[in-house]
Enzyme design. Structure first.
Site, short mmCIF file in Angstrom:
data_model
loop_
_atom_site.label_atom_id
_atom_site.label_comp_id
_atom_site.label_asym_id
_atom_site.label_seq_id
_atom_site.Cartn_x
_atom_site.Cartn_y
_atom_site.Cartn_z
N ARG A 101 -16.73 9.12 9.91
CA ARG A 101 -15.63 9.36 10.85
C ARG A 101 -14.52 10.18 10.18
O ARG A 101 -13.99 9.78 9.15
CB ARG A 101 -15.08 8.02 11.36
CG ARG A 101 -16.19 7.12 11.93
CD ARG A 101 -15.61 5.90 12.64
NE ARG A 101 -16.65 4.89 12.89
CZ ARG A 101 -17.45 4.87 13.94
NH1 ARG A 101 -17.35 5.79 14.87
NH2 ARG A 101 -18.36 3.92 14.08
N CYS A 137 0.85 -1.20 0.00
CA CYS A 137 0.00 0.00 0.00
C CYS A 137 0.89 1.25 0.00
O CYS A 137 1.70 1.44 0.92
CB CYS A 137 -0.91 -0.01 1.21
SG CYS A 137 -1.77 -1.58 1.42
N CYS A 164 -10.70 0.17 18.52
CA CYS A 164 -10.35 -0.54 17.29
C CYS A 164 -8.94 -1.10 17.40
O CYS A 164 -8.05 -0.42 17.92
CB CYS A 164 -10.40 0.40 16.09
SG CYS A 164 -11.95 1.27 15.99
N CYS A 179 -17.18 -1.54 8.57
CA CYS A 179 -16.57 -0.20 8.61
C CYS A 179 -15.71 -0.11 7.36
O CYS A 179 -14.76 -0.89 7.20
CB CYS A 179 -15.72 -0.06 9.87
SG CYS A 179 -14.75 1.47 9.89
FE1 SF4 Z 1 -1.48 -2.11 3.58
FE2 SF4 Z 1 -2.61 -2.56 6.00
FE3 SF4 Z 1 -0.27 -3.67 5.37
FE4 SF4 Z 1 -0.37 -1.05 5.73
S1 SF4 Z 1 -0.76 -2.59 7.26
S2 SF4 Z 1 0.73 -2.13 4.08
S3 SF4 Z 1 -2.44 -0.60 4.96
S4 SF4 Z 1 -2.24 -4.04 4.38
#
Ligand code: SF4
Ligand code: SAM
Length: 342
Positions: A287, A83, A123, A215
């Site tokens: 949110r 990501c 969370c 969510c």
């Molecule tokens: Fe992606 Fe979640 Fe891993 Fe970050 S923690 S690289 S947002 S999958």
């Protein structure tokens, strides 16, 4: 004008509710109509947009109440996903120090502190691509049981899930599962290449089918266009049921990630996205999540007027800075607003 939107909404709702998320998602007719309507809402003159959002908000929520949530990162870094925004990916050279899955007692102590400070939702986030059966997941299940016993809403965000794992989370007392679509279907692969939009949709469906509340939200400021933002909202409205909770994040640019130099989101665009989200999802919690340290008090106030009714408190959000709790308390006080009781 809003009558026109009501009629359009009624027509769309019939189309959007007529099948599963997947059938709807891939129905061009539904997408076209929906995107058309969303664009009309979004591009209204700001006073009209805010007025419509306020009217919607007041029909379904106490306009003074803001739900306070706390997000604890229970497993940090070393995530195999790529990501483009994330400090925790092994693909990026960030300063983050990986940490193994926390102990149950530590997490429960954090949840107790969060509750004492006014949070009603706790969370737990793990830097995992997906949940694997075994000791680590069993530990998370026990965390869920113990946090649920504190009379808090409990949410987890652990990556992709299989049906039997969703069932176990539900049985442990999980209220909600977070799994963000992040952006539009067409922009997604520019930010993440190690999984697909379809993977995301499948986990969301698994969560819904287990009877767990969904969510699901996104991030603004990753270089996406306005159209991508509208397409993202259309994708959310194609989910069945629609998410009960919608986090709208502004990118926190992390040094060492591909998005480290992304320019900040135009504050008025943020307000438009929040207001449009409120109108499209009248009953959902909207949110205002990552990126609040870069926002003025006035901008946050405008977001609350536009229909945001939840924030994450505590000085750290996942791995990034967040406003101090005392600052948030003072802001709500100045606005005559109050933490939402459970
Ligand atoms: Fe992606 Fe979640 Fe891993 Fe970050 S923690 S690289 S947002 S999958
Ligand atoms: N690994 C799990 C997953 O990706 O579903 C859960 C953890 S992940 C860190 C939770 C969410 O935080 C992401 O979906 C993303 O929307 C948001 N997020 C992560 N890094 C961010 C950043 N730098 N700025 C804004 N939002 C971010």
């Amino acid at each position: 004008m809003s009558k026109v939107f009501d009629l359009l909404r009624e027509k769309d709702d019939k189309i959007l509710r007529s099948g599963s998320a997947f059938r709807v998602y891939f129905s061009d007719v539904a997408m076209m109509t929906s995107i058309d309507r969303i664009a009309q809402i979004y591009h209204q003159p700001l006073p009209d947009l805010l007025f419509e959002a306020q009217k919607t908000h007041r029909q379904h929520h106490d306009p003074r109440a803001i739900q306070l949530c706390t997000l604890g990162n229970i497993k940090t870094g070393a995530c195999p996903e790529d990501c483009g925004y994330c400090s925790q990916s092994v693909h990026h050279q960030t300063e983050l120090q990986p940490e193994p899955l926390m102990k149950i007692d530590e997490v429960v102590a954090e949840a107790k502190m969060a509750k004492a400070a006014g949070s009603t939702r706790f969370c737990m986030g793990a830097a995992w691509r997906e949940v694997r059966d075994g000791a680590a997941f069993d530990r998370v299940l026990e965390m869920v049981r113990q946090v649920a016993a504190l009379d808090l809403e409990v949410c987890c965000t652990l990556g992709m899930l299989k049906p039997h794992q969703a069932k176990q989370l539900k049985e442990a007392g999980l209220t909600a599962y977070n799994h963000n679509l992040d952006t539009s279907p067409s922009y997604y692969s520019k930010v993440i290449t190690t999984r697909t939009y379809q993977d995301r949709l499948e986990t969301i469906r698994t969560v819904s089918e287990a009877g767990i509340s969904v969510c699901c939200g996104g991030i603004l400021g990753m270089g996406e266009s306005t159209q991508d933002r509208l397409d993202f909202l259309a994708a959310l409205s194609g989910l069945d049921p629609v998410p009960e909770s919608i986090p709208i994040n502004c990118l926190i640019p992390i040094v060492g990630t591909p998005l480290e130099n992304a320019p900040p989101v135009d504050p008025i665009d943020l307000v438009r996205v929040i207001a449009t989200t409120r109108i499209l999802f009248p009953r959902s919690m909207v949110r205002l999540t990552a990126g609040r340290t870069q926002m003025s008090d006035e901008l946050q106030a405008l977001c609350f007027m536009a229909g945001a009714n939840s924030i994450f408190t505590g000085s750290v959000l996942l791995t990034a800075p967040n406003p101090e709790r005392s600052h948030d308390e003072a802001l709500l006080d100045r606005l005559g607003m109050v933490p939402k009781p459970l």
